[in-house]
Design a protein around this motif. Structure first.
Motif, short mmCIF file in Angstrom:
data_model
loop_
_atom_site.label_atom_id
_atom_site.label_comp_id
_atom_site.label_asym_id
_atom_site.label_seq_id
_atom_site.Cartn_x
_atom_site.Cartn_y
_atom_site.Cartn_z
N SER A 242 0.85 -1.19 0.00
CA SER A 242 0.00 0.00 0.00
C SER A 242 0.89 1.23 0.00
CB SER A 242 -0.91 0.00 1.22
OG SER A 242 -0.16 -0.09 2.42
N VAL A 243 0.63 2.16 -0.92
CA VAL A 243 1.48 3.33 -1.13
C VAL A 243 0.65 4.59 -0.99
CG1 VAL A 243 3.00 4.53 -2.77
CG2 VAL A 243 2.97 2.02 -2.70
N PRO B 68 -5.68 12.40 6.27
CA PRO B 68 -6.96 11.79 6.64
C PRO B 68 -6.91 10.26 6.63
CG PRO B 68 -7.02 12.43 4.34
CD PRO B 68 -5.67 12.86 4.87
N PHE B 69 -5.89 9.70 7.31
CA PHE B 69 -5.69 8.25 7.31
C PHE B 69 -5.35 7.77 8.72
CE2 PHE B 69 -4.12 9.94 3.22
CZ PHE B 69 -5.12 9.43 2.39
N ASP B 70 -5.64 6.50 8.99
CA ASP B 70 -5.35 5.90 10.29
C ASP B 70 -3.85 5.66 10.46
OD1 ASP B 70 -8.05 5.83 10.89
OD2 ASP B 70 -8.31 3.78 10.14
N ASP B 71 -3.45 5.46 11.69
CA ASP B 71 -2.06 5.11 11.99
C ASP B 71 -1.69 3.80 11.28
OD1 ASP B 71 -2.29 7.25 13.68
OD2 ASP B 71 -2.05 6.10 15.54
N GLU B 72 -0.44 3.71 10.85
CA GLU B 72 0.13 2.47 10.30
C GLU B 72 -0.72 1.90 9.16
OE1 GLU B 72 0.97 -0.18 13.55
OE2 GLU B 72 2.21 1.30 14.59
N VAL C 220 1.50 7.42 9.64
CA VAL C 220 0.68 6.56 8.79
C VAL C 220 1.46 5.37 8.22
CG1 VAL C 220 -0.85 8.47 8.20
CG2 VAL C 220 1.06 7.89 6.65
N LEU C 221 2.76 5.31 8.45
CA LEU C 221 3.55 4.19 7.96
C LEU C 221 3.54 3.02 8.94
CD1 LEU C 221 6.77 5.79 6.39
CD2 LEU C 221 5.17 4.25 5.23
N GLU C 222 3.51 1.83 8.37
CA GLU C 222 3.70 0.61 9.16
C GLU C 222 5.11 0.61 9.76
OE1 GLU C 222 1.77 -1.98 9.76
OE2 GLU C 222 0.14 -1.97 8.29
N PRO C 223 5.32 -0.09 10.88
CA PRO C 223 6.68 -0.27 11.38
C PRO C 223 7.58 -0.87 10.29
CG PRO C 223 5.10 -0.99 13.02
CD PRO C 223 4.30 -0.71 11.77
N GLY C 224 8.73 -0.27 10.08
CA GLY C 224 9.61 -0.72 9.00
C GLY C 224 9.26 -0.13 7.65
#
Length: 255
Positions: A76-77, A137-141, A168-172
């Motif tokens: 997801s980008v 306007p997006f959830d965490d991770e 908003v980025l996943e860990p890593g």
């Protein structure tokens, strides 16, 4: 950020300039736009062959960073300041049908153009949202990769942009961007000039400060390179570049 900078006036100027980029790709700007620029910066002509021509015509990026993003199928980008959709479509090809690409932009005309091209060309895994990159306007991770091209310099609150990208980025997760910076600090006369902000110069952060803002948000910077192929074209912009070392860079970072 200078206290004397009128951020509302700045936003109106930026929206006006990039409305013109969306609607008048043959107009005169401080910067080059279009296919020749994209290929010179490093975009693969084979990738461009699958991008709708109107999106390429309105491309106003300042570098190439998809090699640094290393986007994989199924990821997801998020594209910060996605404009008419050039990088959305390139990313859409990289994630394939199993991934998703989302753009966020504040200029209505850019969003309308991108959405029209998405629908007409069947990019079912690509979407655009209206919003500001300082308050996503997006959830965490929510994303594996965040990209941006020539946009963060336009923000008067760059620290919030990097904090939001981190959130908003996943860990890593990875951040890959191209942007305009300056080697030396510019005077208030340039920093408070709305025309030069819209031209991607007035808001260019001094490079050490720029890197510090990214790291303060929590990122580890992994790659930085100069984009020597990029150049401004108006006399006013060229003079600022020569005097203060304004230039394009691409960088990669990891959460």
């Amino acid at each position: 950020m200078s206290e004397s900078l009128d951020t509302d006036k700045l936003e109106r100027k930026v929206k006006s300039m990039y409305r013109d980029v969306a609607e008048f790709s043959d107009g005169e700007f401080h910067f080059e736009i279009g296919r020749n620029l994209a290929e010179r910066l490093g975009y693969d002509p084979e990738d461009l062959s699958d991008v709708p021509n109107p999106a390429i015509d309105s491309f106003a990026g300042v570098g190439y960073h998809f090699d640094l993003a290393a986007i994989q199928p199924g990821e997801s980008v998020l594209d910060l300041g996605s404009g008419s959709g050039m990088d959305l479509f390139v990313a859409g090809m990289h994630v394939t049908e199993t991934g998703t690409v989302t753009g966020v932009d504040m200029t209505d005309e850019q969003i309308q153009k991108a959405r029209k091209l998405i629908e007409e060309n069947g990019f079912h895994n690509v979407d655009v949202r209206h919003g500001h990159i300082e308050a996503l306007p997006f959830d965490d991770e929510s994303f594996d990769v965040v990209v941006s091209n020539g946009v963060i310099n336009l923000s008067a609150e760059k620290e919030r942009v990097f904090e939001e990208a981190y959130r908003v980025l996943e860990p890593g997760g990875r951040l890959a961007l191209s942007d305009i910076i300056s080697e030396s600090q510019m005077p208030e006369s340039i920093k408070n000039n709305e025309n030069l902000w819209g031209a991607c110069i007035g808001g260019a952060e001094q490079v050490d400060r720029y890197m510090a803002l990214i790291e303060q948000a929590g990122f580890e910077v992994t790659d930085v390179r100069d984009n020597t192929q990029y150049e401004f074209i108006s006399d006013q912009a060229v003079n600022a570049c020569q005097t203060y070392g304004v230039k394009s860079i691409s960088l990669g970072a990891r959460k």
